[in-house]
Design an enzyme around this catalytic site. Structure first.
Site, PDB file in Angstrom:
ATOM      1  N   GLY A   1     -76.959  45.945 -23.335  1.00  0.00           N
ATOM      2  CA  GLY A   1     -75.922  45.253 -22.581  1.00  0.00           C
ATOM      3  C   GLY A   1     -75.952  43.766 -22.827  1.00  0.00           C
ATOM      4  O   GLY A   1     -75.084  43.196 -23.495  1.00  0.00           O
ATOM      5  N   ARG A   2     -76.975  43.109 -22.294  1.00  0.00           N
ATOM      6  CA  ARG A   2     -77.104  41.653 -22.415  1.00  0.00           C
ATOM      7  C   ARG A   2     -77.050  41.198 -23.883  1.00  0.00           C
ATOM      8  O   ARG A   2     -76.417  40.188 -24.208  1.00  0.00           O
ATOM      9  CB  ARG A   2     -78.431  41.220 -21.792  1.00  0.00           C
ATOM     10  CG  ARG A   2     -78.656  39.717 -21.736  1.00  0.00           C
ATOM     11  CD  ARG A   2     -80.110  39.382 -21.451  1.00  0.00           C
ATOM     12  NE  ARG A   2     -80.674  40.170 -20.374  1.00  0.00           N
ATOM     13  CZ  ARG A   2     -80.759  39.781 -19.114  1.00  0.00           C
ATOM     14  NH1 ARG A   2     -80.297  38.596 -18.761  1.00  0.00           N
ATOM     15  NH2 ARG A   2     -81.304  40.567 -18.200  1.00  0.00           N
TER      16      ARG A   2
ATOM     17  N   ARG B   1     -77.470  34.535 -11.174  1.00  0.00           N
ATOM     18  CA  ARG B   1     -78.762  34.600 -11.858  1.00  0.00           C
ATOM     19  C   ARG B   1     -79.717  33.457 -11.514  1.00  0.00           C
ATOM     20  O   ARG B   1     -80.914  33.694 -11.296  1.00  0.00           O
ATOM     21  CB  ARG B   1     -78.571  34.686 -13.372  1.00  0.00           C
ATOM     22  CG  ARG B   1     -77.895  35.990 -13.825  1.00  0.00           C
ATOM     23  CD  ARG B   1     -77.906  36.130 -15.346  1.00  0.00           C
ATOM     24  NE  ARG B   1     -79.266  36.400 -15.824  1.00  0.00           N
ATOM     25  CZ  ARG B   1     -80.039  35.517 -16.432  1.00  0.00           C
ATOM     26  NH1 ARG B   1     -79.612  34.280 -16.642  1.00  0.00           N
ATOM     27  NH2 ARG B   1     -81.248  35.857 -16.825  1.00  0.00           N
TER      28      ARG B   1
ATOM     29  N   TYR C   1     -74.188  39.735 -16.672  1.00  0.00           N
ATOM     30  CA  TYR C   1     -74.650  39.604 -15.284  1.00  0.00           C
ATOM     31  C   TYR C   1     -74.129  38.319 -14.640  1.00  0.00           C
ATOM     32  O   TYR C   1     -74.775  37.730 -13.784  1.00  0.00           O
ATOM     33  CB  TYR C   1     -76.178  39.665 -15.212  1.00  0.00           C
ATOM     34  CG  TYR C   1     -76.712  40.912 -15.858  1.00  0.00           C
ATOM     35  CD1 TYR C   1     -76.559  42.141 -15.246  1.00  0.00           C
ATOM     36  CD2 TYR C   1     -77.330  40.866 -17.107  1.00  0.00           C
ATOM     37  CE1 TYR C   1     -77.016  43.305 -15.853  1.00  0.00           C
ATOM     38  CE2 TYR C   1     -77.785  42.021 -17.721  1.00  0.00           C
ATOM     39  CZ  TYR C   1     -77.628  43.237 -17.095  1.00  0.00           C
ATOM     40  OH  TYR C   1     -78.078  44.390 -17.697  1.00  0.00           O
TER      41      TYR C   1
ATOM     42  N   CYS D   1     -72.976  27.221   1.227  1.00  0.00           N
ATOM     43  CA  CYS D   1     -73.917  26.709   2.243  1.00  0.00           C
ATOM     44  C   CYS D   1     -75.254  27.434   2.168  1.00  0.00           C
ATOM     45  O   CYS D   1     -75.634  28.182   3.076  1.00  0.00           O
ATOM     46  CB  CYS D   1     -73.297  26.825   3.636  1.00  0.00           C
ATOM     47  SG  CYS D   1     -71.936  25.685   3.878  1.00  0.00           S
ATOM     48  N   GLU D   2     -75.957  27.237   1.086  1.00  0.00           N
ATOM     49  CA  GLU D   2     -77.299  27.774   0.855  1.00  0.00           C
ATOM     50  C   GLU D   2     -78.060  26.774  -0.016  1.00  0.00           C
ATOM     51  O   GLU D   2     -77.514  26.285  -1.016  1.00  0.00           O
ATOM     52  CB  GLU D   2     -77.254  29.113   0.114  1.00  0.00           C
ATOM     53  CG  GLU D   2     -76.565  30.242   0.838  1.00  0.00           C
ATOM     54  CD  GLU D   2     -77.472  30.932   1.847  1.00  0.00           C
ATOM     55  OE1 GLU D   2     -78.684  30.627   1.868  1.00  0.00           O
ATOM     56  OE2 GLU D   2     -76.948  31.772   2.609  1.00  0.00           O
TER      57      GLU D   2
END
Length: 439
Positions: free
Chosen positions: A295-296, A332, A390, A362-363
């Site tokens: 995939g990646r 990621r 991803y 807001c994190e």
């Protein structure tokens, strides 16, 4: 000014290069123009880079009895599935939704393998009714469920057992899948007994062995160690009278995000096939069909996320550049502390400083890149590199943020919208205020 060709790093060998004016382009199409046309944040994918990556695998396997499957979880956009289907790819799926996506995009059901530890009765029914190539079984309980569903449908389910070889893939613990502490697969020391039970169950046809040890693997040794254990199991099953028709060796080959130097697809597959041919020759048996699930390594460096600098917030301890891409767009970095390269789309005129690139969510975990030396001014456009895998597939609507648009640039440099930016109506389209709250 001469064009800039990247010869190292994540842009090496891709369609993302700088033109004679110093603008970052995708096959000659200015990413600045794409941002102007479609807004930001926006994912931009290169058809040429995507297909070239797939063809490195298919080319290395062209003289073998092999099927290169694309792991849909990396990026499941219909246009990307369609491109790979036209190249003859198989598909590795992990949900009913991914099965439906492959079929909707024109992929062949008999080239689909269904992985994942938690398949539901509905998913198994849909897979058998579609006529997929194989169900990769991850537990004895799942094996019995597949048998029940197959008998109910009066069908025979083709299955492989996914074995856990207890191999350290030397990767991030969240994407390691082949250790005994991981939730995936059947422990190797239990596999023979489960195979014996599988062949006695109604509605079950045992056709293969499946093994996948993790993702973003950057050396050959974990792959080859896992194959040794799979081949040992294959020998024991042969001695017990259980014939194996294919070996699914998974995927997990890494890409270059920063300075990594993973094996090339050709070197990996050459090493794998060399080992397999020697094993088959020594035993005087035909080599089974070989399946892979990449995939990646196919889509990762075929995509970038273009973002705009909304605000600059310099300080005595940290300089923050607040961009319009956030953790909901690219999870990621927050999830894995992952590195993504940053490239300005145009020549920078401001003095360079060290910046943390953060989003508006807001994190405190909402960051995309830390301590990057850039010459930024408000309004600058940046490319977040290696975002094809991803990125969009893990995005969300956290903080009620619409998900980004996606654009595909074809080989002629034409940009095509392959997912529109979400509107507010999309965010609330499945929600309902009950009547009693309207009184």
């Amino acid at each position: 000014m001469s064009p800039t060709v990247f010869t190292s790093g994540p842009l090496a060998g891709t369609a993302f290069q700088r033109n004679g004016e110093g603008l970052l382009c995708c096959d000659g199409q200015s990413l600045t123009e794409i941002a102007t046309t479609f807004g930001t944040p926006v994912y931009v994918y290169s058809e040429r880079t995507l297909i070239d990556a797939y063809q490195q695998f298919s080319g290395a396997a062209q003289n073998e009895n092999a099927l290169i499957c694309y792991a849909l979880k990396a990026n499941s956009n219909l246009a990307i599935i369609r491109l790979l289907a036209t190249e003859g790819a198989g598909f590795d799926i992990v949900s009913l939704g991914e099965l439906q996506r492959v079929l909707a995009a024109g992929g062949q059901a008999d080239r689909i393998v269904f992985s994942g530890v938690g398949k539901t009765r509905l998913e198994i029914m849909a897979a058998l009714q579609a006529g997929i190539k194989c169900l990769n079984v991850e537990s004895e309980a799942e094996l019995h469920l597949i048998s029940e569903v197959a008998v109910t449908l009066q069908k025979t389910a083709p299955v492989s057992l996914r074995v856990n070889p207890d191999i350290d893939a030397q990767t991030h613990p969240y994407i390691s899948t082949g250790l005994k502490d991981n939730k995936f697969g059947i422990p190797m020391d239990q596999a023979e007994a489960v195979y014996q039970r599988a062949r006695s169950l109604p509605g079950i046809s045992v056709i293969g062995i499946d093994c996948h040890i993790g993702s973003q693997i950057t050396s050959l040794s974990p792959f080859l160690d896992a194959i040794d254990r799979v081949l040992g199991l294959c020998d024991r099953l042969h001695a017990a009278g259980i014939q194996i028709h294919h070996l699914d060796l998974g995927g997990g080959l890494g890409i270059c995000y920063d300075q990594e130097a993973p094996p090339s697809p050709e070197s990996l597959l050459n090493a794998v096939f060399d080992k397999l041919h020697k094993w088959a020759e020594i035993r005087g048996r035909d080599m089974p069909e070989i399946l892979f699930e990449f995939g990646r390594a196919i889509v990762g460096n075929a995509g970038v996320l273009v973002t705009r600098v909304d605000l600059l917030k310099p300080g005595t301890h940290k300089n923050f550049a607040i961009i319009d891409a956030a953790m909901n767009d690219l999870m990621r970095p927050a999830l894995y502390e992952a590195w993504h390269g940053i490239e300005p789309l145009a020549k920078q005129n401001a003095p360079e400083q060290v910046w943390d690139l953060v989003g508006p969510v807001c994190e405190s975990g909402d960051w995309i890149a830390r301590e990057r030396r850039l010459g930024l001014v408000q309004g600058d456009l940046l490319a977040i590199l290696s975002a094809g895998a991803y990125g969009m597939s893990m995005s969300s609507n956290y903080n009620s943020r619409p998900r980004a648009a996606e654009v595909l640039v074809d080989r002629q440099g034409q940009a095509h919208l392959i997912r529109r930016r979400e509107a507010f109506s999309d965010l609330i389209g499945t929600e309902k205020i009950p009547d009693y709250l309207r009184k």
